[in-house]
Design a protein around this motif. Structure first.
Motif, PDB file in Angstrom:
ATOM      1  N   LEU A  36      52.940  24.197 -27.479  1.00  0.00           N
ATOM      2  CA  LEU A  36      52.013  25.021 -26.717  1.00  0.00           C
ATOM      3  C   LEU A  36      51.957  24.633 -25.248  1.00  0.00           C
ATOM      4  N   VAL A  37      52.093  23.339 -24.962  1.00  0.00           N
ATOM      5  CA  VAL A  37      51.889  22.860 -23.581  1.00  0.00           C
ATOM      6  C   VAL A  37      53.193  22.378 -22.957  1.00  0.00           C
ATOM      7  N   PHE A  38      54.308  22.979 -23.355  1.00  0.00           N
ATOM      8  CA  PHE A  38      55.614  22.539 -22.862  1.00  0.00           C
ATOM      9  C   PHE A  38      55.752  22.703 -21.351  1.00  0.00           C
ATOM     10  N   ASP A  39      55.110  23.709 -20.761  1.00  0.00           N
ATOM     11  CA  ASP A  39      55.203  23.868 -19.308  1.00  0.00           C
ATOM     12  C   ASP A  39      54.517  22.706 -18.593  1.00  0.00           C
ATOM     13  N   ALA A  40      53.410  22.231 -19.133  1.00  0.00           N
ATOM     14  CA  ALA A  40      52.754  21.058 -18.563  1.00  0.00           C
ATOM     15  C   ALA A  40      53.661  19.840 -18.660  1.00  0.00           C
ATOM     16  N   LEU A  41      54.354  19.699 -19.770  1.00  0.00           N
ATOM     17  CA  LEU A  41      55.243  18.555 -19.965  1.00  0.00           C
ATOM     18  C   LEU A  41      56.418  18.605 -18.987  1.00  0.00           C
ATOM     19  N   LEU A  42      56.962  19.784 -18.764  1.00  0.00           N
ATOM     20  CA  LEU A  42      58.048  19.921 -17.794  1.00  0.00           C
ATOM     21  C   LEU A  42      57.547  19.630 -16.378  1.00  0.00           C
ATOM     22  N   ASN A  43      56.321  20.038 -16.072  1.00  0.00           N
ATOM     23  CA  ASN A  43      55.745  19.736 -14.758  1.00  0.00           C
ATOM     24  C   ASN A  43      55.498  18.245 -14.582  1.00  0.00           C
ATOM     25  N   ILE A  44      55.090  17.577 -15.654  1.00  0.00           N
ATOM     26  CA  ILE A  44      54.898  16.126 -15.602  1.00  0.00           C
ATOM     27  C   ILE A  44      56.220  15.433 -15.303  1.00  0.00           C
ATOM     28  N   GLU A  45      57.282  15.876 -15.953  1.00  0.00           N
ATOM     29  CA  GLU A  45      58.593  15.282 -15.685  1.00  0.00           C
ATOM     30  C   GLU A  45      58.999  15.501 -14.225  1.00  0.00           C
ATOM     31  N   THR A  46      58.718  16.680 -13.693  1.00  0.00           N
ATOM     32  CA  THR A  46      59.026  16.962 -12.285  1.00  0.00           C
ATOM     33  C   THR A  46      58.240  16.038 -11.375  1.00  0.00           C
ATOM     34  N   LEU A  47      56.966  15.847 -11.676  1.00  0.00           N
ATOM     35  CA  LEU A  47      56.125  14.943 -10.888  1.00  0.00           C
ATOM     36  C   LEU A  47      56.672  13.525 -10.914  1.00  0.00           C
ATOM     37  N   LEU A  48      57.029  13.041 -12.086  1.00  0.00           N
ATOM     38  CA  LEU A  48      57.526  11.664 -12.220  1.00  0.00           C
ATOM     39  C   LEU A  48      58.835  11.477 -11.451  1.00  0.00           C
ATOM     40  N   ARG A  49      59.709  12.459 -11.525  1.00  0.00           N
ATOM     41  CA  ARG A  49      60.967  12.355 -10.778  1.00  0.00           C
ATOM     42  C   ARG A  49      60.715  12.356  -9.273  1.00  0.00           C
ATOM     43  N   ASP A  50      59.780  13.197  -8.843  1.00  0.00           N
ATOM     44  CA  ASP A  50      59.454  13.260  -7.419  1.00  0.00           C
ATOM     45  C   ASP A  50      58.869  11.934  -6.931  1.00  0.00           C
ATOM     46  N   GLU A  51      58.120  11.266  -7.789  1.00  0.00           N
ATOM     47  CA  GLU A  51      57.545   9.961  -7.452  1.00  0.00           C
ATOM     48  C   GLU A  51      58.590   8.849  -7.454  1.00  0.00           C
ATOM     49  N   GLY A  52      59.705   9.102  -8.098  1.00  0.00           N
ATOM     50  CA  GLY A  52      60.708   8.060  -8.273  1.00  0.00           C
ATOM     51  C   GLY A  52      60.414   7.171  -9.464  1.00  0.00           C
ATOM     52  N   THR A  53      59.535   7.645 -10.366  1.00  0.00           N
ATOM     53  CA  THR A  53      59.180   6.878 -11.564  1.00  0.00           C
ATOM     54  C   THR A  53      60.269   7.025 -12.610  1.00  0.00           C
TER      55      THR A  53
END
Length: 246
Positions: free
Chosen positions: A173-190
């Motif tokens: 149900l919340v796969f778009d949130a999960l994809l956005n979290i991955e984008t955030l983490l990559r942008d942070e360099g995490t």
């Protein structure tokens, strides 16, 4: 009431009968939760657990019964109605911490409950309490909307150890949130490792747990693109049926 040693044996064997409280997890979910729990027991030994959205406490039971889990934080605002990405409300009648504890006390030795602290609040309000910031395992299972899942992750991160695993239920149900979290983490360099796991669970491993998680959990995972494509199609069909029935 089942003996604690018996419950621990079931945990170690991956026996889903350890889940003694009714929950909204499927059998595949339960098997995955035990796999992650045993992974952490092997990797770090003692661990602490924080959960957003406990309801009746079904997913708490294996951690309460496990002596390797030394501390549990249960966070739940306790609403009776929650929004849902499917376009309908999820109803939780009689949703209270007292009801949860009474149910847990009926299946577990009472001393198992002493390591748990409950917080009847939104995850964003945990700052008002003295909440430990070194949890090794986190679980997000609150409101099943993309906005709420993303927000809960941002709030939960403040209370996680550097080396940790964060799980999400209802990844379908919340796969778009999960994809956005991955984008955030990559942008942070995490650096992280993520998995769409059997059932409808999604996990992210951080720090020193990232590489071991790839080895232990990676082979269990769905292909992420295929999972998201199927989940998106199924969700659209559910929304369409709900609108037709309205």
């Amino acid at each position: 009431m089942i003996d604690r040693d018996d419950l621990l044996s079931r945990i170690q064997d991956g026996d889903i009968s350890v889940f003694q409280i009714k929950s909204q997890t499927t059998n595949k979910d339960k098997a995955t939760l035990l796999a992650v729990q045993n992974f952490l027991r092997d990797q770090v030994g003692d661990y602490s657990y924080i959960e957003i959205g406990s309801h009746l406490g079904g997913s708490l039971v294996p951690h309460l019964a496990d002596p390797a889990c030394t501390r549990i934080s249960s966070v739940d605002l306790r609403p009776e109605v929650l929004r849902d990405e499917r376009g309908r409300d999820a109803v939780y009648e009689g949703n209270s911490t007292e009801r949860m504890i009474d149910g847990l006390a009926g299946v577990l030795p009472i001393d198992c409950l002493t390591k748990m602290r409950t917080y009847d609040c939104d995850a964003g309000d945990l700052k008002d309490f003295d909440v430990p910031t070194d949890h090794v395992l986190g679980m997000i299972d609150g409101e099943h909307t993309n906005v709420a899942a993303f927000r809960d992750f941002l709030n939960l991160r403040k209370y996680m150890a550097k080396d940790c695993v964060v799980l999400f239920h209802d990844s379908n149900l919340v796969f778009d949130a999960l994809l956005n979290i991955e984008t955030l983490l990559r942008d942070e360099g995490t650096r992280f490792a993520s998995f769409f796991l059997p059932g409808i669970l999604y996990g992210i491993a951080f720090g020193k747990l990232r590489k071991p998680a790839k080895k232990a959990l990676g082979p269990l995972a769905h292909d992420p693109e295929e999972f998201v494509a199927r989940a998106r199609r199924d969700l659209q069909e559910r929304i369409a049926k709900h609108l037709q029935a309205a």
